[in-house]
Write a protein that holds these residues in place. Structure first.
Motif, mmCIF file in Angstrom:
data_model
loop_
_atom_site.group_PDB
_atom_site.id
_atom_site.type_symbol
_atom_site.label_atom_id
_atom_site.label_comp_id
_atom_site.label_asym_id
_atom_site.label_seq_id
_atom_site.Cartn_x
_atom_site.Cartn_y
_atom_site.Cartn_z
ATOM 1 N N LYS A 266 48.444 27.366 21.028
ATOM 2 C CA LYS A 266 48.117 26.932 19.672
ATOM 3 C C LYS A 266 49.261 27.171 18.680
ATOM 4 O O LYS A 266 49.076 27.000 17.486
ATOM 5 N N GLY A 267 50.415 27.577 19.150
ATOM 6 C CA GLY A 267 51.505 27.882 18.237
ATOM 7 C C GLY A 267 52.064 26.644 17.552
ATOM 8 O O GLY A 267 51.975 25.532 18.059
ATOM 9 N N LYS A 268 52.640 26.856 16.367
ATOM 10 C CA LYS A 268 53.300 25.785 15.613
ATOM 11 C C LYS A 268 54.645 26.290 15.112
ATOM 12 O O LYS A 268 54.772 27.444 14.685
ATOM 13 N N LYS A 269 55.640 25.435 15.173
ATOM 14 C CA LYS A 269 56.903 25.687 14.490
ATOM 15 C C LYS A 269 57.093 24.614 13.432
ATOM 16 O O LYS A 269 56.651 23.470 13.601
ATOM 17 N N VAL A 270 57.752 24.977 12.342
ATOM 18 C CA VAL A 270 57.992 24.039 11.249
ATOM 19 C C VAL A 270 59.492 23.877 11.051
ATOM 20 O O VAL A 270 60.232 24.866 10.992
ATOM 21 N N TYR A 271 59.922 22.624 10.970
ATOM 22 C CA TYR A 271 61.318 22.299 10.710
ATOM 23 C C TYR A 271 61.399 21.343 9.520
ATOM 24 O O TYR A 271 60.418 20.672 9.183
ATOM 25 N N PHE A 272 62.580 21.261 8.926
ATOM 26 C CA PHE A 272 62.826 20.335 7.824
ATOM 27 C C PHE A 272 63.566 19.113 8.357
ATOM 28 O O PHE A 272 64.437 19.242 9.208
ATOM 29 N N TYR A 273 63.225 17.947 7.817
ATOM 30 C CA TYR A 273 63.930 16.741 8.240
ATOM 31 C C TYR A 273 65.397 16.766 7.827
ATOM 32 O O TYR A 273 66.213 16.058 8.406
ATOM 33 N N ASP A 274 65.730 17.607 6.843
ATOM 34 C CA ASP A 274 67.104 17.630 6.355
ATOM 35 C C ASP A 274 67.506 19.055 6.014
ATOM 36 O O ASP A 274 66.800 19.742 5.265
ATOM 37 N N ASN A 275 68.634 19.494 6.564
ATOM 38 C CA ASN A 275 69.126 20.840 6.280
ATOM 39 C C ASN A 275 69.413 21.050 4.802
ATOM 40 O O ASN A 275 69.193 22.132 4.263
ATOM 41 N N GLY A 276 69.925 20.018 4.145
ATOM 42 C CA GLY A 276 70.282 20.158 2.739
ATOM 43 C C GLY A 276 69.075 20.452 1.873
ATOM 44 O O GLY A 276 69.140 21.279 0.953
ATOM 45 N N VAL A 277 67.953 19.798 2.151
ATOM 46 C CA VAL A 277 66.720 20.056 1.398
ATOM 47 C C VAL A 277 66.264 21.493 1.642
ATOM 48 O O VAL A 277 65.862 22.206 0.710
ATOM 49 N N ARG A 278 66.329 21.926 2.897
ATOM 50 C CA ARG A 278 65.945 23.303 3.209
ATOM 51 C C ARG A 278 66.799 24.289 2.431
ATOM 52 O O ARG A 278 66.306 25.247 1.839
ATOM 53 N N ASN A 279 68.100 24.084 2.389
ATOM 54 C CA ASN A 279 68.995 25.003 1.677
ATOM 55 C C ASN A 279 68.826 24.911 0.167
ATOM 56 O O ASN A 279 69.001 25.903 -0.548
ATOM 57 N N ALA A 280 68.468 23.716 -0.321
ATOM 58 C CA ALA A 280 68.219 23.568 -1.763
ATOM 59 C C ALA A 280 66.987 24.361 -2.177
ATOM 60 O O ALA A 280 66.952 24.953 -3.264
ATOM 61 N N ILE A 281 65.976 24.381 -1.338
ATOM 62 C CA ILE A 281 64.770 25.156 -1.631
ATOM 63 C C ILE A 281 65.120 26.637 -1.777
ATOM 64 O O ILE A 281 64.619 27.334 -2.665
ATOM 65 N N LEU A 282 66.011 27.128 -0.912
ATOM 66 C CA LEU A 282 66.445 28.525 -0.966
ATOM 67 C C LEU A 282 67.592 28.741 -1.953
ATOM 68 O O LEU A 282 67.977 29.886 -2.205
ATOM 69 N N GLN A 283 68.139 27.631 -2.472
ATOM 70 C CA GLN A 283 69.321 27.663 -3.339
ATOM 71 C C GLN A 283 70.430 28.491 -2.692
ATOM 72 O O GLN A 283 71.059 29.355 -3.324
ATOM 73 N N ASN A 284 70.670 28.187 -1.432
ATOM 74 C CA ASN A 284 71.706 28.871 -0.657
ATOM 75 C C ASN A 284 72.600 27.829 -0.007
ATOM 76 O O ASN A 284 72.222 27.200 0.983
ATOM 77 N N PHE A 285 73.775 27.634 -0.587
ATOM 78 C CA PHE A 285 74.759 26.705 -0.037
ATOM 79 C C PHE A 285 76.015 27.454 0.419
ATOM 80 O O PHE A 285 77.111 26.897 0.445
ATOM 81 N N SER A 286 75.841 28.702 0.791
ATOM 82 C CA SER A 286 76.973 29.521 1.233
ATOM 83 C C SER A 286 77.577 28.956 2.509
ATOM 84 O O SER A 286 76.871 28.350 3.333
ATOM 85 N N PRO A 287 78.880 29.148 2.731
ATOM 86 C CA PRO A 287 79.502 28.709 3.988
ATOM 87 C C PRO A 287 78.928 29.473 5.173
ATOM 88 O O PRO A 287 78.352 30.559 5.018
ATOM 89 N N LEU A 288 79.077 28.906 6.355
ATOM 90 C CA LEU A 288 78.485 29.504 7.547
ATOM 91 C C LEU A 288 78.986 30.915 7.799
ATOM 92 O O LEU A 288 78.248 31.769 8.305
ATOM 93 N N SER A 289 80.227 31.171 7.442
ATOM 94 C CA SER A 289 80.813 32.488 7.704
ATOM 95 C C SER A 289 80.123 33.604 6.930
ATOM 96 O O SER A 289 80.250 34.781 7.278
#
Length: 374
Positions: A259-282
């Motif tokens: 019965k498990g569920k995982k949730v993903y976003f269709y777009d990484n940019g939208v996900r990062n905008a929600i968190l307001q985190n656009f930091s580089p990967l490093s």
């Protein structure tokens, strides 16, 4: 102009006696695509935007005579944001049945009222497709494979909405405007919701749990809501093409999570905008989650655009053995382990291999990901 892969598919369906319905979140380019198709076929076109009050009134509870006065001699009719019209399914059915030489092109920013009414009124009368942000394949066709390889970090952080691609250097502003203008206003309006703070908190909770199993009860406790409300809001977000859920794969073996569920976003940019985190990967602690979200969303785009009809899952058992992503096609299982670190060489869990011997197994990393997306 970056050509959308679904364009060729749609053009092959024109003037075959059915409406073509294109749904997806706002600003993915649905209207632009239909306008491009209209330009290419060079026929008389009528465009109706249901964001306009007059157009909504015109298409609500209408009749053949009224529609005739509107359509006139046009052979192509584009109806944008059709979900905003009450009982739109009945109007679209009327056009298809009474104006058989007219090709109807319909867009919608959600599968809410539009989808439910189409199911009721449009049986056998439509071809339906989804429009996502640009796919890796579309961008590679336009910019070249090497350029897209070099842009991987940018895609993981900013995603691939058309405005993000077209306005280089202004990605943050584009994404924050999209999140504020669409996520927190349009979605609440579409769903009749009246708790913007709750939606915002839910989105942040989901953004932080990408790649992990989501418990509605635990999320509800986190954002101080009840589990039924959380599930209703998640349903709404999925219907508006912001997130999607993967279910756990199981054939009723007692050791498997069912019965498990995982949730993903269709777009990484939208996900990062929600968190307001656009930091580089490093500087980030969530690179693995970004990479997993990116690959799975791109795989979904690729399968849809290429008309590969698959069912998508993840797999986990009670011993916490896991497979990130599964596709089932005609009884064949294809398993993907998605690893940012190229040195990691995971093996298929033995119990999965024994339980499902008819499978294919891939390890996806930065060196080979394009093999599965182009």
């Amino acid at each position: 102009m970056i050509k959308r892969e679904i364009q060729t598919v749609i053009e092959q369906k024109l003037f075959k006696g059915k409406a073509i319905v294109l749904i997806g979140s706002r600003q993915t380019g649905k209207t632009t695509l239909f306008e491009q198709i209209a330009s290419d076929i060079k026929t008389s076109t009528l465009s109706l935007n249901c964001d306009e009050t007059e157009v909504r009134l015109l298409l609500t509870d209408t009749n053949t005579q009224k529609l005739q006065s509107v359509i006139g001699k046009h052979k192509l009719v584009i109806i944008d944001e059709a979900q905003r019209v009450k009982n739109i399914g009945l109007t679209l059915k009327l056009i298809i049945d009474k104006f058989q030489d007219v090709q109807l092109l319909v867009t919608g920013s959600s599968s809410l009222d539009l989808a439910s009414e189409i199911k009721e009124s449009f049986t056998g009368r439509k071809f339906e497709y989804y429009m996502y942000p640009f796919s890796l394949s579309e961008l590679a066709q336009a910019n070249g494979v090497l350029a897209e390889q070099q842009a991987l970090e940018k895609r993981l952080i900013y995603g691939s909405y058309p405005d993000v691609i077209n306005y280089a250097g202004e990605e943050k502003e584009c994404l924050l405007n999209l999140a504020d203008g669409y996520l927190y206003k349009d979605i609440l309006s579409l769903g009749g919701m009246r708790k913007p703070a709750l939606l915002e908190n839910l989105l942040m909770a989901l953004a932080l749990q990408v790649g992990s199993e989501v418990s509605y009860h635990e999320v509800a406790q986190t954002i101080r809501a009840n589990a039924e409300t959380v599930e209703r809001y998640i349903d709404l977000l999925e219907e508006c093409f912001i997130i999607y859920r993967l279910s756990a794969y199981s054939r009723n073996h007692r050791n498997e999570i069912k019965k498990g569920k995982k949730v993903y976003f269709y777009d990484n940019g939208v996900r990062n905008a929600i968190l307001q985190n656009f930091s580089p990967l490093s500087l980030r602690q969530d690179v693995g989650a970004l990479w997993e979200n990116y690959f799975i969303s791109e795989r979904i785009k690729a399968n849809h655009n290429k008309r590969n009809f698959v069912k998508c899952y993840f797999w986990r058992n009670f011993q916490q053995q896991e497979i990130d992503y599964l596709e089932e096609t005609d009884g064949i299982l294809t398993a993907f382990e998605i690893k940012w670190n190229e040195k990691r060489k995971p093996k298929i869990p033995k119990i999965f291999a024994e339980t499902y011997p008819n499978h294919i197994f891939h390890v996806v990393n930065r060196s080979n990901y394009m093999d599965f997306l182009l």
